[in-house]
Design a protein around this motif. Structure first.
Motif, short mmCIF file in Angstrom:
data_model
loop_
_atom_site.label_atom_id
_atom_site.label_comp_id
_atom_site.label_asym_id
_atom_site.label_seq_id
_atom_site.Cartn_x
_atom_site.Cartn_y
_atom_site.Cartn_z
N LYS A 213 -22.50 1.74 -10.84
CA LYS A 213 -21.15 1.31 -11.26
C LYS A 213 -21.22 0.93 -12.73
N THR B 81 -18.53 -4.73 -15.01
CA THR B 81 -17.98 -5.83 -14.21
C THR B 81 -16.46 -5.94 -14.40
N ALA C 212 -15.47 1.24 -13.36
CA ALA C 212 -14.71 0.00 -13.11
C ALA C 212 -14.40 -0.69 -14.42
N GLY C 213 -13.23 -1.32 -14.43
CA GLY C 213 -12.85 -2.10 -15.60
C GLY C 213 -11.94 -1.32 -16.52
N GLY C 214 -10.68 -1.75 -16.60
CA GLY C 214 -9.74 -1.16 -17.56
C GLY C 214 -9.12 0.15 -17.12
N ALA D 115 -10.80 -1.33 -9.54
CA ALA D 115 -9.56 -1.50 -10.30
C ALA D 115 -8.65 -2.53 -9.65
N SER D 116 -8.05 -3.36 -10.50
CA SER D 116 -7.11 -4.36 -9.98
C SER D 116 -5.65 -3.92 -10.12
O1 LIG Z 1 -14.87 -4.03 -10.49
C1 LIG Z 1 -13.71 -4.08 -10.81
C2 LIG Z 1 -13.20 -4.57 -12.10
O2 LIG Z 1 -13.55 -5.89 -12.32
C3 LIG Z 1 -11.72 -4.42 -12.15
O3 LIG Z 1 -11.34 -4.40 -13.48
P1 LIG Z 1 -9.78 -4.32 -13.90
O4 LIG Z 1 -9.20 -5.66 -13.53
O5 LIG Z 1 -9.82 -4.09 -15.37
O6 LIG Z 1 -9.12 -3.21 -13.16
#
Ligand SMILES: O=C[C@H](O)COP(=O)(O)O
Length: 339
Positions: A239, A242, A277-279, A311-312
């Motif tokens: 992955k 974070t 993951a992230g963004g 993703a959130s």
């Molecule tokens: O592992 C998942 C991420 O922390 C989610 O990141 P995000 O809030 O930018 O989608």
């Protein structure tokens, strides 16, 4: 006696991981650390950047395929909440959304039955409310927990290992560990391998995703090497991030990690999964990632067993695009090579 055993199995405190929803691909058994392979791993940054620059704009997805790809993307989301102010109520709502990610009117106009996201992803203290909610709803969906002192991974080593065990015990069936970035930055591949081995062992039957925190690894070559070492030590997924680093998932980093997965598969026959993951918050970006996977790893990897988005907020944008699609006001132009 039997009823005692049953209640022990369903207890939140003693959850038997063999009873939990598991990803179905065979677990990566890992291998001895092969330092020659690690040292040989390279990443040609300019070639990778050129390749990624052309990826989002190749050719349009046919309109009739767009909704199908977006629905597929939903099934691969680890729907995430990782905030200091998370509450049981927020996690219950997250689980309800993961279980029914798209309004039934939209699904029925697309001729699709119920779908779910790939998993929910939470901090340790939120595992129990997530498991309870999903059990209550009768929904089989993995609960992934971030672990090992997420996001920095700098808490005492024995506590990081214990955190994994505790998260599995209360019901997580997937564990997202963070690696020690300093092992990569100092080229201490043996230390990275040993750490990943310990983390993997602590996971027991739960699947383990290795978060590399690529934005903190200094170079694409380090990303390639760390990817290989984590797979050699038994990671089931690698992955990117974070979500808390200043640079999170990117296409160049993804290309490097995906090619490391391909090299590992060609050498060992084991398929390791990938989780950017992230963004990642736009439907069109999700499509670009799926296109990259299709081109580099093939259709076998286009399944929640082997690909997830961390993703959130991505789901919200996909839902909006699907709504536009069914109401005929679909305006976004997706350009990618899958059409
Ligand atoms: O592992 C998942 C991420 O922390 C989610 O990141 P995000 O809030 O930018 O989608």
């Amino acid at each position: 006696m039997q009823s005692e055993q049953r209640s022990a199995r369903t207890s939140q405190r003693d959850r038997d991981t063999t009873q939990l929803p598991q990803v179905t691909h065979s677990r990566n058994p890992g291998m001895d650390l092969d330092m020659n392979w690690v040292r040989a791993a390279q990443a040609n940054t300019s070639a990778i950047e050129r390749r990624c620059a052309t990826l989002p704009g190749r050719r349009s997805v046919k309109k009739e395929h767009q909704a199908a790809w977006l629905l597929k993307a939903i099934t691969m989301i680890d729907l995430t909440t990782l905030s200091g102010d998370d509450t049981a109520g927020r996690v219950r709502r997250l689980c309800a959304k993961a279980a029914h990610p798209v309004r039934s009117e939209i699904l029925s106009s697309l001729g699709v039955d119920e779908i779910t996201t790939g998993a929910v992803c939470v901090y340790h203290d939120m595992i129990a409310p997530a498991v309870e909610t999903l059990d209550h709803m009768g929904v089989t969906l993995p609960v992934a927990a971030v672990s090992t002192g997420f996001p920095a991974g700098l808490s005492p080593y024995h506590l990081r290992v214990e955190e994994i065990r505790e998260s599995v015990r209360v019901g997580a069936s997937e564990i997202d560990i963070v690696i020690s970035r300093r092992h990569v930055l100092t080229g201490n591949w043996q230390a990275l391998y040993d750490e990943m081995r310990d983390f993997r062992e602590a996971c027991g039957a739960a699947h383990v995703k290795a978060i590399l925190a690529t934005g903190e690894l200094g170079s694409l070559r380090n990303v390639a090497r760390a990817s290989l070492v984590c797979m050699m030590a038994g990671a089931d997924f690698i992955k990117t991030s974070t979500g808390k680093e200043s640079v999170n998932a990117t296409l160049p980093v993804s290309l490097v990690m995906i090619r490391a997965i391909r090299d590992y598969y060609e050498a060992t026959g084991y398929r390791v999964g990938y989780k950017p993951a992230g963004g990642i918050s736009k439907a069109k970006d999700a499509i670009t990632y799926l296109a990259l996977i299709k081109e580099e790893l093939g259709d076998d990897w286009l399944t929640p067993d082997l690909f997830r988005f961390g993703a959130s907020s991505l789901l919200g944008d996909i839902e909006r695009q699907l709504e536009h699609h069914v109401t005929g006001h679909y305006s976004a132009t997706y350009r990618h090579p899958m059409g």
